[in-house]
Each structure stands twice: as C-alpha cells, then as structure tokens.
Design a protein around this motif. Structure first.
Motif: not given
Length: 361
Positions: A213-222
């Motif tokens: 949560e809140g890590q849009e800049d660092a992580l791409s999650v599938r």
C-alpha cells in the motif's frame, strides 16, 4: 499389476499441481489402466493437460457445494472402490483422508494418506483446529502409511501421535525442465512483484496488499488466483499499481513468473509451498513467510528471502531493499537448490517404494 486409486475431494491449488506431476509419471510406471483418479467434476479444468491426456481413468463426482458435495463424494468413492477394486487407495488432503480412513473397516486394500498441509496448523479457527487435532489422533493408526511432503509435516505428524513406522517422508518434487512458453508482457521499471495462489486466509494475499500500500512509485504488483476455501475482505478497488489477473492455468502462471522480478508467498501456514519450487526451477527469486515447508525450502533464507508471517511492515521493508544484484544472487542459489533437492524422479521412486513396502506386509 498393482491397481491404484487416488482420491481427492478438491484439486484446486497445491494438491492439483502435485497430482499433475505425479499421475503422468505413475501412468508411465504402472500403465493407465491400473490407475483411477476420483476428482470433483467442476474442477476437472484445474488438472493439467498432461493428466487429462495421460489415459488415467477419471472418476468425477458432483460438488456444487462443499457440504452437499461431501455426500456425493462418499457415494462415488464407495461405488468406485467396489468396482475398481484397488490394491492401494491414496487419499489427498484432510477431507479425503477423513473419508478414506474412516470408511476403511474390514478392508482388503492398503491405505496411504497425504495431508498436503495439516489442518491442525490453521490459524484463526481455534475450535476447528482442536477438532482437527482430535480427529487426526483418533485416525493415527487408520492408514498403512502417511506420506509427508516436508520435514515440517513429518514433525507435526509425530506431535499428533503418529508412530514412526507409519510415516514416510517423501519431499515433493517436480520435473527438472519447465514446459516451454513465452514470458508475459510486463514492461515496467519498478520492481515487478508476483503473487500466485489462492485468495484464501491461509495464503495471506491480504498481507501482501497491506505491505505494498502506498508504494506506487517503487512496485508493480500482479495477483494470479482466486477465492477457493474462504473469502478474505479485499478492497473493492485495487490500487493503481496492483493488477488482479484472476485464475490462470499453469502455462499462464509460468508466463508471469518468467517476467517478474520476485515471487512473494506470504502464507500464514504452509505444509510445503509448491509454487516456491516452481519459481526456483525458472530461476525466479522467492520471498516467503518463514512458516512450515516454505521456511524449509528456502533454507531459513539461504536459498531465498524469508520474513515473519503476518508482518506487512517487514515484507514491505524487504521488498523495497532488494537490489538487482540481490535478485540475481538469490535466483542462482534458488535454482541450484531446486536441482539438488526437488526432483520428480526421486519423488516417484520413493512413493513407489512406499506402495511396495506396505503391499509386501
């Protein structure tokens, strides 16, 4: 020739993956006419093509709901047992193990039970767990042999009162070479994080969602999977950096694995953790909860990354700390660990030896 009946009340998830490796190898060993597989009709599509095309005798039963399906399961099992006349009945997971062992009075066949993760390891359901423990203690002498897929499972069996002469440690294995296939398209400069499994309480997908949560800049999650046993209360709308791909067949899962940077297995409890060795076979780094068979597979962090279970903060911190150099080194150690330890040929030989030993008694 030995006649073998595999009995499964459900084949979604790890049990289906286990059978997809084991059954074709046993068909090659014993012949298709000697093996029958009892499975839910609604779950036939969860079995891999190599099982469906192996020639094994498939015996489906109706399972519209788990409660109603249990009665259908018992009826079809008794009918199949009478008509097929197996030498060995091999039950997989708790419900099948309960039925096969509980209905084994006066039998002229041998019973093998594989729990695929003891139900007594459940978290958050104290009375269910205590009930499961009582049942296992009562049935501890009702199988000729119990096959344990990890050292963790083996230890739990001893804790439950199973005597050593009824226990066989046969660590799970899969084919050395993964099926050929392309990598999924996943072009992203962020760390590409994959989850593949059931969206059930046990598997901890909610822990992963809290961690990212809140890590849009660092992580791409599938996320690959769906609800099977019980539903978690997941967000109605996922964050922009999290994509739910739903349930994919094994080829689809492998395509995603070939593209990700790290596979996360945030389980609350786990008898083994087959998805971890599938990733290690492909040279994909694995980050998992330090529980049960997962901790064992990853050698307490020697062959992958382990974090405390149900700790989103620790999981987030570890994900954000990973460098490309870390990932390459972990991938190499994990691949070497897979090749040295998790061979399908070894697993099939050891299970065959269990059958031979109990049939000779």
């Amino acid at each position: 020739m030995m006649r073998l009946l595999h009995v499964c009340e459900s084949v979604i998830g790890g049990t289906g993956s286990y059978l997809s490796e084991l059954v074709p190898a046993q068909v090659a060993l014993y012949g298709a006419e000697s093996i029958a597989l009892l499975v839910p009709e609604s779950q036939l599509n969860y079995l891999e093509p190599q099982v469906l095309e192996s020639g094994v005798r498939l015996i489906p039963f109706s399972r519209k709901s788990r409660f109603q399906g249990l009665f259908n399961f018992i009826g079809v099992y008794l009918k199949t047992r009478a008509e097929f006349r197996p030498d060995v009945v091999h039950a997989h997971s708790s419900f099948a193990g309960l039925v096969v062992r509980g209905l084994g009075f006066g039998r002229d066949y041998k019973v093998v039970f594989c729990p695929h993760g003891w139900s007594v390891d459940m978290k958050g359901a104290r009375f269910l767990r205590l009930g499961a423990e009582l049942v296992e203690r009562m049935l501890s002498r009702s199988a000729d042999q119990v096959i344990l897929i990890s050292r963790h499972e083996h230890k739990r069996a001893r804790d439950l009162g199973f005597t050593e002469d009824r226990l066989s440690l046969v660590v799970s294995g899969i084919r050395a070479d993964a099926p050929d296939g392309p990598a999924a398209e996943w072009n992203d400069d962020r760390l590409k994080v994959l989850y593949a499994g059931r969206f059930d309480f046990q598997k901890g997908v909610d822990v992963l969602l809290d961690a990212v949560e809140g890590q849009e800049d660092a992580l791409s999650v599938r996320l690959v999977g769906n609800f099977v046993v019980n539903e978690l209360k997941l967000p109605e709308k996922l964050p922009s950096h999290v994509t739910n791909l739903g349930w994919l067949d094994r080829a689809g899962v492998y395509a995603q694995m070939r593209s990700c940077d790290v596979l996360v297995v945030p389980s609350r409890w786990e008898g083994f953790g087959l998805v971890a060795i599938e990733a290690m076979r492909l040279g994909v780094p694995v980050l998992a909860s330090a529980v049960g068979g997962l901790k064992e597979i990853l050698g307490d962090g020697q062959y992958g990354i382990v974090v405390p279970s149900e700790d989103p903060g620790a999981l987030r911190e570890r994900l954000l700390s990973l460098t490309r150099e870390d990932l390459r080194a972990i991938a190499a150690r994990g691949r070497a660990r897979f090749l040295s330890t998790y061979s399908l040929d070894r697993m099939v030989r050891e299970i065959d030896a269990v059958y031979a030993r109990i049939l000779a008694k």
